[in-house]
Every structure is written in C-alpha cells, then in structure tokens.
Write a protein that holds these residues in place. Sequence first.
Motif, PDB file in Angstrom:
ATOM      1  N   GLU A 164       0.574  -4.986  18.405  1.00 43.26           N
ATOM      2  CA  GLU A 164       1.078  -4.630  19.733  1.00 43.26           C
ATOM      3  C   GLU A 164       0.318  -3.401  20.237  1.00 43.26           C
ATOM      4  O   GLU A 164       0.872  -2.301  20.342  1.00 43.26           O
ATOM      5  CB  GLU A 164       2.583  -4.347  19.675  1.00 43.26           C
ATOM      6  CG  GLU A 164       3.410  -5.556  19.243  1.00 43.26           C
ATOM      7  CD  GLU A 164       4.896  -5.256  19.163  1.00 43.26           C
ATOM      8  OE1 GLU A 164       5.291  -4.128  19.543  1.00 43.26           O
ATOM      9  OE2 GLU A 164       5.654  -6.131  18.719  1.00 43.26           O
ATOM     10  N   PRO A 165      -0.936  -3.565  20.629  1.00 44.62           N
ATOM     11  CA  PRO A 165      -1.795  -2.407  20.916  1.00 44.62           C
ATOM     12  C   PRO A 165      -1.418  -1.593  22.142  1.00 44.62           C
ATOM     13  O   PRO A 165      -1.808  -0.437  22.258  1.00 44.62           O
ATOM     14  CB  PRO A 165      -3.184  -3.046  21.092  1.00 44.62           C
ATOM     15  CG  PRO A 165      -2.902  -4.449  21.529  1.00 44.62           C
ATOM     16  CD  PRO A 165      -1.662  -4.836  20.799  1.00 44.62           C
ATOM     17  N   ASN A 166      -0.698  -2.151  23.069  1.00 41.32           N
ATOM     18  CA  ASN A 166      -0.376  -1.420  24.303  1.00 41.32           C
ATOM     19  C   ASN A 166       1.080  -0.976  24.366  1.00 41.32           C
ATOM     20  O   ASN A 166       1.534  -0.483  25.392  1.00 41.32           O
ATOM     21  CB  ASN A 166      -0.709  -2.289  25.521  1.00 41.32           C
ATOM     22  CG  ASN A 166      -2.194  -2.615  25.588  1.00 41.32           C
ATOM     23  OD1 ASN A 166      -3.021  -1.736  25.392  1.00 41.32           O
ATOM     24  ND2 ASN A 166      -2.517  -3.875  25.850  1.00 41.32           N
ATOM     25  N   ALA A 167       1.809  -1.155  23.268  1.00 46.77           N
ATOM     26  CA  ALA A 167       3.200  -0.708  23.223  1.00 46.77           C
ATOM     27  C   ALA A 167       3.236   0.818  23.087  1.00 46.77           C
ATOM     28  O   ALA A 167       2.274   1.437  22.621  1.00 46.77           O
ATOM     29  CB  ALA A 167       3.917  -1.378  22.058  1.00 46.77           C
ATOM     30  N   PRO A 168       4.345   1.454  23.498  1.00 47.41           N
ATOM     31  CA  PRO A 168       4.385   2.924  23.510  1.00 47.41           C
ATOM     32  C   PRO A 168       4.491   3.554  22.121  1.00 47.41           C
ATOM     33  O   PRO A 168       4.876   2.899  21.147  1.00 47.41           O
ATOM     34  CB  PRO A 168       5.641   3.229  24.330  1.00 47.41           C
ATOM     35  CG  PRO A 168       6.517   2.035  24.107  1.00 47.41           C
ATOM     36  CD  PRO A 168       5.587   0.862  24.022  1.00 47.41           C
ATOM     37  N   HIS A 222       6.013   0.748  12.148  1.00 44.98           N
ATOM     38  CA  HIS A 222       6.151   0.179  13.492  1.00 44.98           C
ATOM     39  C   HIS A 222       5.242   0.910  14.477  1.00 44.98           C
ATOM     40  O   HIS A 222       4.689   0.299  15.401  1.00 44.98           O
ATOM     41  CB  HIS A 222       7.606   0.249  13.944  1.00 44.98           C
ATOM     42  CG  HIS A 222       7.904  -0.615  15.125  1.00 44.98           C
ATOM     43  ND1 HIS A 222       9.160  -1.105  15.405  1.00 44.98           N
ATOM     44  CD2 HIS A 222       7.113  -1.090  16.129  1.00 44.98           C
ATOM     45  CE1 HIS A 222       9.130  -1.819  16.514  1.00 44.98           C
ATOM     46  NE2 HIS A 222       7.887  -1.830  16.987  1.00 44.98           N
ATOM     47  N   ALA A 223       5.064   2.244  14.304  1.00 46.55           N
ATOM     48  CA  ALA A 223       4.133   2.973  15.172  1.00 46.55           C
ATOM     49  C   ALA A 223       2.702   2.494  14.954  1.00 46.55           C
ATOM     50  O   ALA A 223       1.908   2.409  15.906  1.00 46.55           O
ATOM     51  CB  ALA A 223       4.239   4.480  14.907  1.00 46.55           C
ATOM     52  N   LEU A 224       2.358   2.166  13.706  1.00 40.36           N
ATOM     53  CA  LEU A 224       1.019   1.612  13.450  1.00 40.36           C
ATOM     54  C   LEU A 224       0.839   0.287  14.195  1.00 40.36           C
ATOM     55  O   LEU A 224      -0.256  -0.013  14.682  1.00 40.36           O
ATOM     56  CB  LEU A 224       0.812   1.384  11.946  1.00 40.36           C
ATOM     57  CG  LEU A 224       0.881   2.603  11.022  1.00 40.36           C
ATOM     58  CD1 LEU A 224       0.540   2.184   9.584  1.00 40.36           C
ATOM     59  CD2 LEU A 224      -0.060   3.707  11.485  1.00 40.36           C
ATOM     60  N   GLU A 225       1.901  -0.488  14.273  1.00 35.83           N
ATOM     61  CA  GLU A 225       1.832  -1.769  14.982  1.00 35.83           C
ATOM     62  C   GLU A 225       1.457  -1.565  16.450  1.00 35.83           C
ATOM     63  O   GLU A 225       0.843  -2.437  17.073  1.00 35.83           O
ATOM     64  CB  GLU A 225       3.174  -2.491  14.876  1.00 35.83           C
ATOM     65  CG  GLU A 225       3.167  -3.883  15.509  1.00 35.83           C
ATOM     66  CD  GLU A 225       4.547  -4.526  15.477  1.00 35.83           C
ATOM     67  OE1 GLU A 225       4.610  -5.757  15.263  1.00 35.83           O
ATOM     68  OE2 GLU A 225       5.549  -3.814  15.702  1.00 35.83           O
ATOM     69  N   HIS A 226       1.801  -0.398  16.995  1.00 39.79           N
ATOM     70  CA  HIS A 226       1.494  -0.092  18.396  1.00 39.79           C
ATOM     71  C   HIS A 226       0.107   0.530  18.574  1.00 39.79           C
ATOM     72  O   HIS A 226      -0.253   0.903  19.682  1.00 39.79           O
ATOM     73  CB  HIS A 226       2.548   0.852  18.965  1.00 39.79           C
ATOM     74  CG  HIS A 226       3.899   0.220  19.091  1.00 39.79           C
ATOM     75  ND1 HIS A 226       4.986   0.871  19.643  1.00 39.79           N
ATOM     76  CD2 HIS A 226       4.350  -1.020  18.737  1.00 39.79           C
ATOM     77  CE1 HIS A 226       6.040   0.076  19.621  1.00 39.79           C
ATOM     78  NE2 HIS A 226       5.692  -1.080  19.072  1.00 39.79           N
ATOM     79  N   GLN A 279       0.847  -1.197   0.000  1.00 39.93           N
ATOM     80  CA  GLN A 279       0.000   0.000   0.000  1.00 39.93           C
ATOM     81  C   GLN A 279       0.887   1.254   0.000  1.00 39.93           C
ATOM     82  O   GLN A 279       2.002   1.220   0.503  1.00 39.93           O
ATOM     83  CB  GLN A 279      -0.936   0.049   1.221  1.00 39.93           C
ATOM     84  CG  GLN A 279      -1.859  -1.135   1.373  1.00 39.93           C
ATOM     85  CD  GLN A 279      -1.241  -2.231   2.228  1.00 39.93           C
ATOM     86  OE1 GLN A 279      -0.598  -1.955   3.246  1.00 39.93           O
ATOM     87  NE2 GLN A 279      -1.434  -3.490   1.836  1.00 39.93           N
ATOM     88  N   THR A 280       0.344   2.323  -0.569  1.00 43.46           N
ATOM     89  CA  THR A 280       1.034   3.621  -0.560  1.00 43.46           C
ATOM     90  C   THR A 280       0.059   4.698  -0.099  1.00 43.46           C
ATOM     91  O   THR A 280      -0.895   4.996  -0.817  1.00 43.46           O
ATOM     92  CB  THR A 280       1.562   3.992  -1.966  1.00 43.46           C
ATOM     93  OG1 THR A 280       2.411   2.938  -2.435  1.00 43.46           O
ATOM     94  CG2 THR A 280       2.338   5.291  -1.924  1.00 43.46           C
ATOM     95  N   PRO A 281       0.273   5.246   1.114  1.00 44.08           N
ATOM     96  CA  PRO A 281       1.300   4.892   2.107  1.00 44.08           C
ATOM     97  C   PRO A 281       1.033   3.508   2.693  1.00 44.08           C
ATOM     98  O   PRO A 281      -0.092   2.992   2.605  1.00 44.08           O
ATOM     99  CB  PRO A 281       1.135   5.987   3.171  1.00 44.08           C
ATOM    100  CG  PRO A 281       0.291   7.028   2.565  1.00 44.08           C
ATOM    101  CD  PRO A 281      -0.573   6.365   1.571  1.00 44.08           C
ATOM    102  N   PRO A 282       1.995   2.911   3.335  1.00 45.22           N
ATOM    103  CA  PRO A 282       1.770   1.581   3.903  1.00 45.22           C
ATOM    104  C   PRO A 282       0.798   1.606   5.081  1.00 45.22           C
ATOM    105  O   PRO A 282       0.748   2.576   5.835  1.00 45.22           O
ATOM    106  CB  PRO A 282       3.166   1.144   4.347  1.00 45.22           C
ATOM    107  CG  PRO A 282       3.923   2.419   4.516  1.00 45.22           C
ATOM    108  CD  PRO A 282       3.380   3.378   3.518  1.00 45.22           C
ATOM    109  N   ALA A 283       0.063   0.525   5.216  1.00 42.77           N
ATOM    110  CA  ALA A 283      -0.866   0.376   6.336  1.00 42.77           C
ATOM    111  C   ALA A 283      -0.543  -0.898   7.105  1.00 42.77           C
ATOM    112  O   ALA A 283      -1.431  -1.595   7.589  1.00 42.77           O
ATOM    113  CB  ALA A 283      -2.300   0.356   5.842  1.00 42.77           C
ATOM    114  N   GLY A 284       0.727  -1.186   7.230  1.00 38.37           N
ATOM    115  CA  GLY A 284       1.173  -2.397   7.898  1.00 38.37           C
ATOM    116  C   GLY A 284       2.193  -3.111   7.041  1.00 38.37           C
ATOM    117  O   GLY A 284       2.462  -2.723   5.904  1.00 38.37           O
ATOM    118  N   GLY A 285       2.776  -4.161   7.608  1.00 36.81           N
ATOM    119  CA  GLY A 285       3.776  -4.940   6.890  1.00 36.81           C
ATOM    120  C   GLY A 285       5.075  -5.011   7.668  1.00 36.81           C
ATOM    121  O   GLY A 285       5.195  -4.476   8.783  1.00 36.81           O
TER     122      GLY A 285
END
Length: 235
Positions: free
Chosen positions: A220-224, A141-145, A112-118
């Motif tokens: 990782e929903p609760n990561a900072p 990586h911030a999306l992962e959090h 995806q552009t912009p990416p929405a994960g991966g």
Amino acid sequence: MTSPSDKRASGNPAKQAQIDLTVKQQREQKRQEKLAEYQKQVARRKRGKLVWWVVGSTAALAVVGLVVASFAFAPAPPPSYQAGNSTGLEIDGVQSFDNRSDHVQGTVTYDQTPPAGGPHNPMWLNCGVYTEPQQNENAVHALEHGAIWITYDPERVDQAGIDALKAVMPSSYALLSPYPGMDTPIAVSAWDHQLKVDSADDPRIAEFFTEYWRSQNAPEPNAPCSGGVNGPGRA
C-alpha cells in the motif's frame, strides 16, 4: 540731561581712547563668547551624531550577528528522498524476502528479526522517533505503507549513534526505535527488504532510503504514515 552715548564720551583724548578700547574689548569678548557657545553646540551635535552612529552600527551588527547565528546554528533540515525511487540498485548486504500482507489480530511470529513484512495489525504505527521498543505488528503495517523502520540495539548504539540515525531520516515515512536482542547493532527495514549494519555512519543506510523509501512495490505505497497509533516513547 545726557544720553547714554554722552556717558561714553570724554573730552580727554586719552580717556576717550581707553573708553573706545574697552567697548571694543567688550564686543570682542561677547563675540568670542558667542563663538565658543556655537562651537560647543556644534561639538554636542557631533557627539550626539557619533553616539547614535555607534549605537546604530552596534545594533545593526547585532542584528546581522543574530541572522548569521540563526543560519549557522540552526539544525540541518532533514534529508529528502524521491518517493518510489526504486531503481534496482544493488546494495551490498541487503536481504530480500517474500512476505504475506494480511491483517490479523494478536501477536505474530515473524520470519525476520526485526520483521520486514508479514501479517500485521489493522492499525499502523505513526511514523516518527520513539525512545522505547514498539509493537512489531503495528510497525510492520507502517512498512506496508512504504515507510522505512530503523531499529537499533540500545546496548550497542550510544546517543551519538542515535543522533546519526536521526540525521539520515526524512521528515516522513520513517520510524526509529530501539529493538533489544537483535543480532546486529542496527537494522534498516522496508517491506520485503532489510539491511543490517554495525555503525550508524554506514553510507549504505542512506542508499537504502534512496532505493526503498515509499517504494511503489510496497503493498500500500500511497497509504498514510500518520493517523494510526502512537507507540510508547514518541519523541
């Protein structure tokens, strides 16, 4: 030898009357002088009280004005959303994906552009507002959090549009940055979900935050969203 009272006495009744009248006039004059001086003192006190009342009232009004102005002109607080409030709301235009979430080094080619994960860099991008484009691998990586990443084409979104996008952002777990070359003026991305819109005033942007901000469905929903790396142009 005569006393002072003898000097005021006269054997002539007419003269004595004139003396008595003069004494009365002198007493009355002194009384009038004392009364005038008293009235002046009263008037001065009244003027002083009036001046202090005016000064005090003006100062009080100024304080009230400052308090009112501080509320009237203070920036609006950032909106708040309920963390993990994914309810399955159908938002028109949202695309969903199924991305990997492994950590890798180097540049990643995203679907995806912009990416929405991966796949993404082991260090996440600190959430906040950026005035320059960011590295995909850190932002993902911030999306992962559980963060949401707002990107905009700087050729098609002016400062008023950028301000409107800032206004919809909560105080944390949100990113904003330019992203040249997109096929849309604005994209709003969460992990595995993305919304593309033409206007910063589109109400679906806020709906997207309501549905996906800090979603418990992120890997990782609760990561900072701090303590990672600051990209260029951190506002």
